[in-house]
Every structure is written in structure tokens, then in C-alpha cells.
Write a protein that holds these residues in place. Structure first.
Motif, short mmCIF file in Angstrom:
data_model
loop_
_atom_site.label_atom_id
_atom_site.label_comp_id
_atom_site.label_asym_id
_atom_site.label_seq_id
_atom_site.Cartn_x
_atom_site.Cartn_y
_atom_site.Cartn_z
N ARG A 135 -49.78 64.26 27.45
CA ARG A 135 -51.14 64.36 27.99
C ARG A 135 -51.46 65.79 28.43
N HIS A 155 -52.14 67.98 25.50
CA HIS A 155 -53.46 67.69 24.93
C HIS A 155 -54.56 68.32 25.78
N ASN A 163 -56.78 61.28 20.27
CA ASN A 163 -57.15 60.82 21.60
C ASN A 163 -58.66 60.64 21.70
N SER A 220 -62.09 58.31 22.72
CA SER A 220 -62.52 57.34 23.72
C SER A 220 -62.63 55.97 23.06
N SER A 247 -58.13 54.25 19.55
CA SER A 247 -57.34 55.45 19.29
C SER A 247 -57.42 55.85 17.82
N SER A 261 -55.29 67.22 16.08
CA SER A 261 -55.02 66.76 17.45
C SER A 261 -54.38 67.86 18.28
N ASP A 294 -52.13 67.02 20.44
CA ASP A 294 -50.77 66.53 20.69
C ASP A 294 -49.85 67.18 19.67
#
Length: 588
Positions: free
Chosen positions: A229, A232, A522, A524, A527, A550, A552
Motif C-alpha cells: 500500500r 502504491h 487498485n 475503487s 479490483s 500499477s 504496485d
């Protein structure tokens, strides 16, 4: 025995509480969220009771001395953590760095002292077991002689008892050793005598250790999720900053604003490097770093690393040399991580070199080991600074020399080498240069280089050559959508269709099948991973290229998404040249 086992359980609790307290304060410094301090407050309340319990049970003077040292070290560590909690977020970076290094040193001392104490208690458990067995055997001999003289008929019963008890004692000793190694205990016959009670205590201790192991695994998983997290959240804004800066660099090349744009890009990439290196350090410390060790061709890796740093060397006026022989020399390593180490050391050799200097990359064989050396003709390192060279955030005299860096590159590189079963050694002469040597196990043959990631061929397109192809961008961040729009606008054969969540993206894809889908993870609501799964399950989209974009950047996430059907995986911040090349390749 019961007291020693209780002491071992308290030592395990003490270690867990101290580790959780340190992790909690670190999480609070990174996030500013007060709920991260809950484990720290719990440790402040629980540690005194645990220490009191240890003082009541400990009899051994060696363990008592260690316990007093642990108490003193905890007081120091608690004071350090409290200062970090109160003032850490307001400290200047240099002061915070010094404080963190000092606090880490105290934590290392605590861990070492706790390990010494636990090892001593384990030794005492063995001594108690041996003493009990010797005493028991002595008593058995006396009983045997007495019983033989008094009643021959009792001999059979006595031998039966002798055999059963000794077997139970042996099993208890075996279980004590298995408990010290964290292994499952063997089953003992039920009994309410002392041996039966001891077996019950051992079983309880085993259950406690298993529960602690589960808690440790849960904490490790929580830390991994937190790192994901954090990565990200930090990379997402950097995507817009570096993305638009790269576009402006292209548009304003040669203008008076070019130097200012260069400063933005250098600072942004410096921050990105710091994020990656901090996450690497955290993954290594928590044991979450996953490596794939295989024979690697050193010639290919050396050529790849030098190709990547050559533009930087040319800007600095440094000449790179590959010193033969490299052919057919292979080492056992993780390809990606060894390349990361080589690039880091080559970049340092260039940064800390003199104008017009040289860098030599060579290899030598020594029995079953391979040594890779990076030698520069730079400023060198003073002998008194060498012990601090691999400390995290330690930059020695680099700040005064005006050389940019994070102070983490060498620390990460040494940890990565050790995780691969090797190490880094350094020799340096001030004013002459430095030699960094990487040691790895030699491999008999080099593994084939992993194939480069390629995107699947686009779905059949029946439109005319001049028609614009739709590219569906599923992204919920407004800044990132604006960046995508700006990038795609530079390729007139593409037009962008945007969707702000997963469900909307699926609706847009079915309404107008796209030639390419760019998918954030990620989102809303639904996913991105579940959107990818539904796309690949639908025959209409099985051949449609899907590229994940992403923030991540964890290797395990990238591997999982590729296995799930993603054609490519681009990490934020985007490299504009690579993104545009992807559009060109799919449009071809």
C-alpha cells in the motif's frame, strides 16, 4: 524443568513485544496514523510484567546478568522510541537518520542479548534433563538390588516399571529438543505423575510456540500488505509528476526551461530510487524477499548492465571497460537482483570517479567461487570510513562532494548478495580508486536468459489503416488519466476511451471492443485483478492485449498478474519512451 520452560516462554514474549514496539513506531513515522502505535502502547504495558515474571523465575546467575542488561537496553530503546514518536516526524532528515541508526543499534543489542539468554536457558533444560535421568538411574539401581534381595517375584514388575519410565524420560528429552527447534512433539502416554505433568507442560509450550509462529506469520503478512500500500500511495503522485515532466522535456528540449525540467526529473527519480531501496531493505529484514537462484551467464549480465549505465558514463566523461574473459563463466544468482547490484556499483564507480576516469568490470574464478570486480580510478575512500560504508543512510563524504544519492544503495546491495549466498568486499586507496568485489557460488552452466516480456498480438482489426484504434484506459485517478490522455494523443493512430472503475471498464469493453486495454489494479470498488480474470474468461477478449499499469511494484505482484493473463506490466511512474514503444508495437 517447568521453571526453565516458563522462562523460555517469557523470553519469547519479551522478544515479540520489543519487535512489535519498534515496528509500530516505524509504521507511525511512515504514515502519521496514530493507530499504528497500538502495539507500542501494549508493549509498554506488558513488558514490565514479563520482566518481573522473568526475575521471579530466574535462578541462573548468567541469565540474571543478561536479564539486567536486557532491562537496561529496553529502557534505552523505550526512550529512543518515545523520542521518535514525539519528535520523529518533525526532525530534519539528517537528525532522523542518525536517530534511526542509533535506535537500530540498540535493537540489535537487545536481540543479541535475548538470543544469548534463550540459548543459556536451552542449555539449562538439557542439564536438568540429564541430571534427572542420572538421578533416576541411580535410584533404579538401588531399587533393583533391594528388590532382588527382598523378593524375586517383584523383579518382573520392577523391570516393567523401569522400562516404561525410562522410555518416557527419553521421550521427554527428545520432546525438549524438538521443542527447542520448533518441531511437533511426539505423543506420550497419559499420566498424572511428575513425568506426565512435565509432558503436559511441554505440550502447552509447543502450543504456545505454534501460536507465536502464527502471529509472526500474520505480522509478516500485514507488513507485506503495508509495504504494498505504501509503495502504491507514494508512486501514484510520482507517476503524474515524472510523466508530465518527461512530456515537457520532449516538447521544450533546447528551450530556456530545459535545465529546470532536468532538475524536476532528477529529483523525482531520486525519490523513486529511495522508495524502492527502503522497500527492499524492509523486505530483506522481514524475510519477505523472494529470490530465484539459477545459473546466470555473467557475460550477458555484464553486457546488459554496462549498456544501461553507458549513457550516464558518457555524460560524466567516464570510459567503461569489460575485462575478459567472461565467456562461459556462470554464477548461481537471481538474475534481476544481481543486475540491480551490478548497476548500482557501476553507477557509484562513475559518480565517484574523476573527470576522464575509467571503470573496469572483470571476473575471476577461484575454486568453486566466482569473483566479479568493479574497479574505478576515482577519489577512493579513506580507511577510517570503510567500516561505515555499508550502513543504511550512510553517505560518508558524498554530501560535501555534491554527489547525489540515498545512502541505501550499498546497504541493499550487500544484503542482496548475502541473500544469494555471496557477499561484497571492498579495497580502496585514497586518490587512486576503489575495487568492489562480488563473491558468488560458481555454476557449471548458465541458464537461458528469461525471454523478454512481449505483448500478445492485437485482436483482428478490420478497420481501414487511417482509422483510430480505441485504447480503453481503466483508471480511477484523475491525474493519471490526464497523463494517459496526453501520452496517447501523441500517437494519432490511437484514441482513448476512459473508465473510472472496473464495472464501467467492462461495460465500455463490451460496448466497443478495444484494440488494447490499460488496466490499473487498485480501483475503487472492483479490483483490477478481478477485471482481468473476467476479461480472460470471456472468449471475446481472450486475445485482446491487456497491460497492467500499477503503482504496485512488488515482484510477486508482477509475477501473479502475468500468470493471470496480463500481456505486460508497467509500473508507475511510467517510463514515457517504453509506454509509447508499447503503443507502436501493438499498432504495428
Amino acid at each position: 524443568m517447568r521453571r526453565a520452560l516458563a522462562i523460555q516462554a517469557d523470553i519469547q514474549t519479551l522478544h515479540s513485544l520489543i519487535a512489535e514496539a519498534a515496528m509500530a513506531v516505524r509504521g507511525y513515522l511512515l504514515t502519521g496514523r496514530d493507530d499504528f502505535l497500538n502495539p507500542y502502547r501494549h508493549a509498554q504495558q506488558a513488558l514490565p510484567a514479563t520482566l518481573d515474571s522473568l526475575r521471579r523465575h530466574v535462578r541462573d546467575p548468567v541469565v540474571m546478568a543478561s536479564l539486567r542488561h536486557i532491562d537496561e537496553l529496553w529502557q534505552r530503546k523505550q526512550e529512543s522510541l518515545e523520542e521518535l514518536r514525539i519528535e520523529g516526524r518533525s526532525l530534519p532528515p539528517a537528525d532522523l537518520q542518525a536517530h534511526l541508526i542509533g535506535s537500530k543499534g540498540v535493537l540489535d543489542e537487545l536481540r543479541t542479548e535475548i538470543q544469548i539468554t534463550y540459548a543459556r536457558e536451552t542449555e539449562l533444560v538439557r542439564e536438568y534433563s540429564a541430571a534427572a535421568r542420572r538421578a533416576f538411574l541411580r535410584n533404579l539401581w538401588v531399587d533393583f538390588v533391594t528388590s532382588a534381595l527382598v523378593l524375586a517375584s517383584g523383579l518382573g514388575a520392577f523391570l516393567l516399571l523401569f522400562s516404561g519410565v525410562v522410555q518416557r524420560v527419553k521421550l521427554l528429552v527428545v520432546n525438549a529438543e524438538r521443542l527447542s527447534r520448533g518441531e511437533a512433539l511426539e505423543t506420550l502416554p497419559n499420566g498424572r505423575d511428575e513425568l506426565g505433568l512435565l509432558a503436559e507442560r511441554l505440550q502447552n509450550a509447543s502450543v504456545l510456540l505454534a501460536r507465536r509462529a502464527d502471529e509472526a506469520r500474520a505480522a509478516s503478512l500485514a507488513k507485506t500488505q503495508f509495504l504494498s500500500r505504501t509503495s502504491h500511495e507514494l508512486r501514484t503522485p510520482l507517476n503524474a509528476i515524472l510523466g508530465f515532466a518527461q512530456l515537457l522535456e520532449t516538447d521544450l528540449r533546447g528551450s530556456p526551461h530545459s535545465p529546470q525540467l532536468e532538475h524536476i526529473l532528477v529529483a523525482g527519480r531520486h525519490l523513486l530510487t529511495l522508495i524502492d531501496e527502503v522497500l527492499d531493505i524492509a523486505r530483506i529484514e522481514s524475510g519477505d524477499l523472494k529470490l530465484s537462484l539459477a545459473p546466470q551467464s555473467l557475460h550477458e549480465l555484464a553486457q546488459e548492465a554496462t549498456d544501461l549505465v553507458t549513457p550516464f558514463a558518457q555524460r560524466q566523461g567516464i570510459v567503461l571497460h569489460l575485462v575478459p574473459p567472461f565467456a562461459d563463466v556462470a554464477a548461481l544468482a537471481d538474475r534481476q537482483r544481481l543486475r540491480q547490484v551490478l548497476i548500482n556499483l557501476l553507477s557509484n564507480a562513475i559518480k565517484y570517479n574523476r573527470p576522464g576516469g575509467e571503470v573496469f568490470l572483470g571476473v575471476r574464478l577461484e575454486s568453486d567461487q566466482v569473483w566479479i570486480s568493479i574497479r574505478d580510478t576515482g577519489i577512493g575512500i579513506r580507511p577510517e570510513l570503510l567500516p561505515r560504508l555499508f550502513a543504511p543512510f550512510e553517505r560518508l563524504d558524498a554530501e560535501h562532494a555534491g554527489v547525489e544519492g540515498t545512502g541505501l544503495g550499498l546497504a541493499v546491495s550487500r544484503q542482496l548478495m548475502r541473500c544469494m549466498g555471496g557477499d561484497i568486499e571492498v579495497q580502496s586507496t585514497p586518490g587512486v580508486g576503489s575495487v568492489f568485489s562480488l563473491r558468488l557460488a560458481r555454476a557449471r552452466r548458465a541458464a537461458d536468459a528469461p525471454p523478454a516480456a512481449t505483448s500478445a498480438a492485437p485482436a483482428t482489426n478490420t478497420s481501414q489503416p487511417n482509422d483510430m484504434r480505441p485504447v480503453l484506459v481503466i483508471e480511477d485517478n484523475a491525474s493519471n488519466l490526464a497523463l494517459m490522455q496526453a501520452l496517447i494523443a501523441r500517437r494519432p493512430q490511437w484514441r482513448m476511451v476512459a473508465a473510472r472503475d472496473g464495472e464501467a471498464g467492462l461495460r465500455e469493453a463490451r460496448a466497443e471492443p478495444p484494440a488494447l486495454i490499460l488496466l490499473d489494479l487498485n480501483l475503487s470498488g472492483r479490483s483490477g485483478e478481478s477485471v482481468l480474470a473476467e476479461l480472460r474468461a470471456d472468449p471475446a477478449f481472450r486475445e485482446t492485449p491487456v497491460v497492467v499499469v500499477s503503482a504496485d511494484a512488488l515482484p510477486e505482484t508482477i509475477e501473479r498478474l502475468r500468470a493471470a493473463g496480463a500481456n505486460d506490466y508497467l509500473t508507475k511512474p511510467l517510463e514515457v519512451a517504453r509506454f509509447l514503444a508499447l503503443l507502436d508495437r501493438i499498432a504495428a
